[in-house]
Design a protein around this motif. Structure first.
Motif, short mmCIF file in Angstrom:
data_model
loop_
_atom_site.label_atom_id
_atom_site.label_comp_id
_atom_site.label_asym_id
_atom_site.label_seq_id
_atom_site.Cartn_x
_atom_site.Cartn_y
_atom_site.Cartn_z
N PHE A 128 95.08 52.66 35.71
CA PHE A 128 96.00 52.50 36.83
C PHE A 128 96.10 51.03 37.26
O PHE A 128 95.10 50.34 37.43
N LEU A 129 97.35 50.56 37.39
CA LEU A 129 97.69 49.20 37.82
C LEU A 129 97.36 48.12 36.81
O LEU A 129 97.47 46.93 37.12
N SER A 130 97.01 48.49 35.58
CA SER A 130 96.75 47.48 34.55
C SER A 130 98.02 47.05 33.83
O SER A 130 98.03 46.07 33.09
N TYR A 131 99.12 47.80 34.04
CA TYR A 131 100.38 47.46 33.37
C TYR A 131 101.60 47.68 34.26
O TYR A 131 102.74 47.41 33.85
N HIS A 132 101.40 48.10 35.48
CA HIS A 132 102.50 48.48 36.35
C HIS A 132 103.18 47.31 37.05
O HIS A 132 104.34 47.42 37.47
N THR A 133 102.49 46.20 37.20
CA THR A 133 103.01 45.12 38.04
C THR A 133 103.76 44.03 37.29
O THR A 133 104.24 43.09 37.91
N GLY A 134 103.88 44.16 35.98
CA GLY A 134 104.65 43.17 35.25
C GLY A 134 104.38 43.22 33.76
O GLY A 134 103.30 43.63 33.32
N VAL A 135 105.36 42.79 32.98
CA VAL A 135 105.24 42.84 31.53
C VAL A 135 104.15 41.91 31.03
O VAL A 135 103.35 42.26 30.16
N GLY A 136 104.07 40.72 31.59
CA GLY A 136 103.06 39.76 31.13
C GLY A 136 101.65 40.27 31.34
O GLY A 136 100.80 40.16 30.45
N GLU A 137 101.38 40.83 32.51
CA GLU A 137 100.05 41.37 32.79
C GLU A 137 99.76 42.56 31.87
O GLU A 137 98.63 42.74 31.41
N ALA A 138 100.78 43.36 31.62
CA ALA A 138 100.60 44.52 30.74
C ALA A 138 100.17 44.08 29.35
O ALA A 138 99.23 44.64 28.76
N VAL A 139 100.83 43.07 28.80
CA VAL A 139 100.50 42.59 27.46
C VAL A 139 99.10 41.98 27.45
O VAL A 139 98.30 42.22 26.53
N ALA A 140 98.78 41.20 28.48
CA ALA A 140 97.47 40.56 28.54
C ALA A 140 96.35 41.61 28.60
O ALA A 140 95.34 41.49 27.90
N ASN A 141 96.51 42.63 29.42
CA ASN A 141 95.48 43.66 29.53
C ASN A 141 95.39 44.49 28.26
O ASN A 141 94.29 44.83 27.81
N ALA A 142 96.53 44.83 27.68
CA ALA A 142 96.51 45.58 26.42
C ALA A 142 95.80 44.78 25.34
O ALA A 142 95.01 45.32 24.56
N GLY A 143 96.07 43.48 25.30
CA GLY A 143 95.44 42.64 24.30
C GLY A 143 93.93 42.57 24.45
O GLY A 143 93.20 42.44 23.45
N ARG A 144 93.44 42.68 25.66
CA ARG A 144 91.98 42.65 25.88
C ARG A 144 91.30 43.83 25.18
O ARG A 144 90.16 43.70 24.70
N PHE A 145 91.97 44.97 25.12
CA PHE A 145 91.37 46.12 24.46
C PHE A 145 91.15 45.86 22.97
O PHE A 145 90.15 46.29 22.40
N LEU A 146 92.08 45.16 22.34
CA LEU A 146 91.92 44.84 20.93
C LEU A 146 90.97 43.67 20.73
O LEU A 146 90.08 43.72 19.87
N GLN A 147 91.13 42.64 21.53
CA GLN A 147 90.38 41.40 21.33
C GLN A 147 88.93 41.53 21.79
O GLN A 147 88.01 41.06 21.12
N GLN A 148 88.68 42.14 22.94
CA GLN A 148 87.35 42.17 23.53
C GLN A 148 86.58 43.46 23.23
O GLN A 148 85.35 43.43 23.19
#
Length: 285
Positions: free
Chosen positions: A88-108
């Protein structure tokens, strides 16, 4: 079972072929069990908030929670595709934040795909994730992150109007590039039509037998969360009762002095014991 780890394209290629078996997992042992059992995909669900953290719903689950648990799951998996839920709220507030948070799942954390809840309103977010090289699984129907708006965990798509809206969302998510779509708590007839009309696999949970695959929560399958099981879940065994009985037996044996027994006890070699007992406390024999 495959000899290499599955990928998002592998799951996409199962459309119309073999049924996809997906399970949730939340840590190393549950992931290893699900993987060895033959799951095609393992979802690190934000349902961990309820089954692992004791929360009333998924709204309190954070990115830190999800990254921590996803990394543990990845370490336990050799063959299944690991998909991480975007909380919740990891992708709802903007496209840039959504991509950054999604990328953390793959990268980290080492996941190889993410899942997000919602329909056509998130098409820009999905397209941006895909442009960054992040495979996306969609999720419509009962979307638990909308529980406050729905007024509870209620089935969706029960009217013709609502069913048409779900079908439109499914088409939009498939067109956006999702490799699979979770359908949760929708009428079987709606799920069947969506499955027939979109070119990506549907994975049902409480959506009837005509989806391309099914997903269940690990703890529900094994009976590890009594009192939380939805009506559409099939419990395959009851591990809660024997586990509780085993733990109660341990507590009883500790109180009675029966554990540890000699078989559970380590002893010193006789010569070392003699030397130890001869020590007067000063280090001198």
């Amino acid at each position: 079972m495959p000899s290499k780890q599955r990928t998002a394209p592998d799951i996409l290629a199962m459309k119309g072929g073999g049924r996809i078996a997906m399970l949730t997992a939340y840590d190393f042992p549950t992931a290893r069990l699900a993987d060895e059992a033959g799951a095609d995909a393992i979802l690190v669900g934000d349902s961990l908030g309820m089954v692992c953290l004791g929360l009333p719903d998924t709204l309190g689950v954070t990115m830190d929670h999800m990254l921590h648990h996803t990394a543990a799951v990845v370490r336990g998996v050799a063959r299944a595709l690991v998909v991480a839920d975007m909380p919740f709220l990891s992708y709802h507030t903007g496209v840039g934040e959504a991509v950054a948070n999604a990328g953390r799942f793959l990268q980290q954390a080492g996941a190889r795909a993410v899942k997000l809840e919602g329909g056509a309103e998130f098409v820009p977010h999905i397209q941006a994730m895909l442009a960054a090289g992040i495979p996306v699984m969609g999720h419509i129907g009962l979307t638990p992150q909308q529980v406050a708006r729905f007024g509870g965990f209620k089935a969706q798509g029960k009217t013709a109007r609502a069913a048409k809206a779900l079908l439109a969302d499914a088409r939009a998510l498939a067109q956006a590039g999702c490799f699979a779509l979770v359908l949760e708590a929708v009428p079987a007839e709606v799920a069947e039509r969506i499955t027939a009309e979109i070119p990506i696999p549907t994975i049902g949970i409480g959506a009837g037998p005509r989806c391309d695959g099914q997903v269940l929560v690990f703890h529900d399958v094994l009976g590890l969360c009594p009192g939380l099981r939805p009506s559409f879940v099939k419990q395959y065994t009851d591990l809660w009762t024997p586990a509780r009985e085993a733990l109660a037996a341990y507590c009883r044996e500790v109180r009675e002095g029966a554990f540890p027994a000699e078989a559970n006890t380590r002893r010193m070699a006789p010569d070392e014991l003699d030397a130890f007992q001869a020590d007067d406390g000063t280090g001198q024999a």
